[in-house]
Design a protein around this motif. Structure first.
Motif, short mmCIF file in Angstrom:
data_model
loop_
_atom_site.label_atom_id
_atom_site.label_comp_id
_atom_site.label_asym_id
_atom_site.label_seq_id
_atom_site.Cartn_x
_atom_site.Cartn_y
_atom_site.Cartn_z
N ALA A 26 46.29 -4.19 141.96
CA ALA A 26 47.08 -3.37 141.38
C ALA A 26 46.81 -3.51 139.91
O ALA A 26 46.83 -2.69 139.09
CB ALA A 26 48.72 -3.58 141.68
N ALA A 27 46.72 -5.12 139.56
CA ALA A 27 46.53 -5.17 138.05
C ALA A 27 45.14 -4.51 137.52
O ALA A 27 45.05 -3.95 136.58
CB ALA A 27 46.59 -6.70 137.86
N MET A 28 44.30 -4.67 138.35
CA MET A 28 42.85 -4.27 138.26
C MET A 28 42.74 -2.81 138.09
O MET A 28 42.25 -1.99 137.12
CB MET A 28 41.77 -4.71 139.27
CG MET A 28 40.33 -4.10 139.06
SD MET A 28 40.21 -2.47 139.65
CE MET A 28 40.46 -2.54 141.52
N GLN A 29 43.65 -2.16 138.99
CA GLN A 29 43.74 -0.45 139.03
C GLN A 29 44.59 -0.15 137.75
O GLN A 29 44.00 0.93 137.16
CB GLN A 29 44.20 -0.01 140.03
CG GLN A 29 44.55 1.31 140.35
CD GLN A 29 43.04 1.93 140.50
OE1 GLN A 29 42.30 1.50 141.38
NE2 GLN A 29 42.61 2.90 139.42
N ARG A 30 45.37 -0.65 137.28
CA ARG A 30 46.14 -0.38 135.81
C ARG A 30 45.17 -0.57 134.77
O ARG A 30 45.08 0.47 134.06
CB ARG A 30 47.21 -1.37 135.65
CG ARG A 30 48.41 -0.99 136.72
CD ARG A 30 49.78 -1.82 136.14
NE ARG A 30 49.67 -3.21 136.20
CZ ARG A 30 49.86 -3.97 137.36
NH1 ARG A 30 50.46 -3.31 138.48
NH2 ARG A 30 49.82 -5.38 137.42
#
Length: 215
Positions: A26-30
């Protein structure tokens, strides 16, 4: 956006993969979404850019520095804000400032501004955008999603403001006097520390915004 395509023009796929390994998918996607916002908004009208950037970062949950970083005061880079999915008013303002710089908004139109939030009786930070040097600035604020002119934000009392070039000491609600960046608040040390960490991010991952740091 996948890590295989997200590196175009900004962060490398390897850098995004390291973000995923450290902070989660999720962090990578943000961060990939942030990169996509910058790619998509290039060349757009300034009002559209300002709204998109304000809306994007205001989605991040508010978390105090004491809770999030176990420090009294910490200024996170945009990557740190997005990767950890939390930050305080300084972090929102800093992320908006550097994203708008990357999208071509001139530095002289932007000021990171310390205010007193009268409703809460506490210090607060916002980002001010000046369409013209003497115009009533628009305020980008994590407390409210709507961007309003400073003249209508009677709940905020300006104290000082700065950008990458100068520091302004506020005098009532006027422009105030300008001093050198080296003068003024001791919190400028936090700004310098932020410079260092953003430059390190740039060296590791072709950061969008770190390349705008000059001090």
């Amino acid at each position: 956006m996948s890590t295989s395509t997200a590196g175009k023009g900004g962060f490398s796929p390897e850098y995004l993969k390291n973000i995923e390994l450290r902070y989660g998918k999720a962090a990578m996607q943000r961060i990939a979404d942030w990169q996509e916002l910058i790619d998509d908004d290039r060349g757009s009208r300034e009002w559209s850019i300002i709204n998109d950037v304000n809306e994007f970062f205001n989605r991040i949950p508010y978390i105090s520095d004491a809770q999030h970083w176990h420090r009294e005061d910490y200024w996170a880079t945009p990557v740190e804000l997005l990767a950890t999915n939390g930050g305080d008013c300084e972090d929102y303002s800093i992320a908006k400032y550097f994203t708008l710089l990357e999208l071509g908004i001139p530095d002289e139109r932007l000021r990171i501004t310390y205010v007193k939030a009268l409703r809460f009786n506490q210090a607060h930070m916002v980002l001010a955008y000046y369409e013209e040097p003497e115009s009533d600035p628009l305020i980008l604020d994590n407390l409210i999603d709507r961007i309003k002119p400073a003249s209508s934000r009677t709940d905020l009392l300006p104290i000082y403001s700065f950008n990458g070039s100068n520091l302004w000491m506020s005098k009532e609600r006027g422009q105030g006097r300008m001093t050198a960046m080296e003068g003024g608040s001791q919190r400028i040390n936090l700004w310098r520390d932020l410079n260092v960490r953003m430059d390190q991010e740039r060296q590791r991952g072709s950061s969008f915004t770190a390349k705008n740091m000059t001090n």
